[in-house]
Enzyme design. Structure first.
Site, short mmCIF file in Angstrom:
data_model
loop_
_atom_site.label_atom_id
_atom_site.label_comp_id
_atom_site.label_asym_id
_atom_site.label_seq_id
_atom_site.Cartn_x
_atom_site.Cartn_y
_atom_site.Cartn_z
N GLU A 292 14.01 2.77 2.20
CA GLU A 292 13.38 3.18 3.31
C GLU A 292 13.74 3.00 4.65
O GLU A 292 13.06 2.70 5.63
CB GLU A 292 11.67 2.79 3.18
CG GLU A 292 10.94 3.20 1.99
CD GLU A 292 11.15 4.70 1.82
OE1 GLU A 292 11.43 5.49 2.42
OE2 GLU A 292 10.93 4.96 0.32
N PHE B 146 0.82 -1.17 -0.05
CA PHE B 146 0.03 -0.19 -0.04
C PHE B 146 0.81 1.29 0.07
O PHE B 146 1.53 1.57 0.85
CB PHE B 146 -1.26 0.04 1.29
CG PHE B 146 -1.98 1.03 1.14
CD1 PHE B 146 -2.99 1.06 0.43
CD2 PHE B 146 -1.62 2.28 2.06
CE1 PHE B 146 -3.54 2.48 0.35
CE2 PHE B 146 -2.53 3.38 2.12
CZ PHE B 146 -3.67 3.42 1.26
N GLY B 147 0.67 2.14 -1.17
CA GLY B 147 1.40 3.23 -1.01
C GLY B 147 0.50 4.53 -0.68
O GLY B 147 -0.60 4.77 -0.98
N TYR B 148 1.16 5.51 0.14
CA TYR B 148 0.36 6.49 0.76
C TYR B 148 1.02 7.88 0.31
O TYR B 148 0.64 8.79 0.59
CB TYR B 148 -0.07 6.54 2.05
CG TYR B 148 1.00 6.31 3.07
CD1 TYR B 148 1.70 5.02 3.23
CD2 TYR B 148 1.83 7.45 3.73
CE1 TYR B 148 2.77 4.67 3.99
CE2 TYR B 148 2.84 7.08 4.41
CZ TYR B 148 3.36 5.93 4.57
OH TYR B 148 4.53 5.63 5.70
N GLY B 149 2.51 7.76 0.05
CA GLY B 149 3.30 9.05 -0.11
C GLY B 149 3.92 9.02 -1.43
O GLY B 149 3.18 9.06 -2.52
N SER B 150 5.03 8.83 -1.61
CA SER B 150 5.89 9.10 -2.97
C SER B 150 5.73 7.73 -3.58
O SER B 150 5.83 7.86 -5.02
CB SER B 150 7.42 9.24 -2.64
OG SER B 150 7.95 8.16 -1.94
#
Ligand code: BEZ
Length: 174
Positions: free
Chosen positions: A82, A7-11
């Site tokens: 990350e 799940f991606g929420y930023g870059s």
């Protein structure tokens, strides 16, 4: 082949720098995006850390983003990218027509680079002043805000910061 949903929420939303098998809009429950994580390796430096996103537990809130189905090599790449405080968490992702088990990267309050809450003006100032090996902190914020708008995702915290930063820098508002 073993595959995973991330799940991606930023870059990850606006710059997925990895191959993926499929990508779908999605949301996860009980989390909110916040610019509460310090960045000295991507959007700032050791002496002048930037501010990037993490997720904060928020009972009842939905965080909307983008989910990617990837191979395990991509997870290894993201673990490396990350490494400054983010850890994988298991999460249930709601996709348009189904729910899947997945992974999300979260920088918790316990990590050394965590900055936490601050007045929005102070966060905006820090973003305006920060730049690191991956580019400016302003780019990280404004590209995210543009991408969320493009996906029709509303996020008050991000949009208020985006408006403040654009005003401070005399950038076009949209
Ligand atoms: C993301 O865009 O979802 C993301 C944010 C922080 C670390 C890893 C991924």
């Amino acid at each position: 082949m073993q595959d995973f949903w991330i799940f991606g929420y930023g870059s990850l939303i606006w710059r997925p720098d990895f191959p993926f098998l499929e990508s779908r809009p999605g949301n996860i429950c009980h989390w909110s995006r916040r610019f509460w994580q310090g960045s000295h390796d991507h959007r700032g430096t050791k002496n002048r850390p930037g501010r990037v996103l993490t997720l904060i537990a928020s009972e009842g809130k939905l965080c909307y983003g983008r989910a990617f189905r990837v191979t395990k090599e991509v997870l290894a790449h993201l673990d490396q990218r990350e490494k400054n405080g983010y850890k994988r968490h298991d999460v249930s992702i709601q996709l348009p027509s189904t729910r899947v088990a997945g992974i999300v990267y979260i920088a918790s309050q316990q990590n050394a680079a965590f900055l936490g809450d601050a007045p929005l003006e102070a966060i905006a100032d820090q973003i305006c002043q920060s730049e690191g090996p991956s580019g400016s902190n302003v780019e990280y914020l404004t590209k995210l805000a543009d991408a969320l708008k493009g996906l029709r995702i509303n996020d008050d915290h991000v949009f208020r910061l985006d408006a403040l930063v654009r005003k401070k820098l005399g950038l076009d508002t949209n």
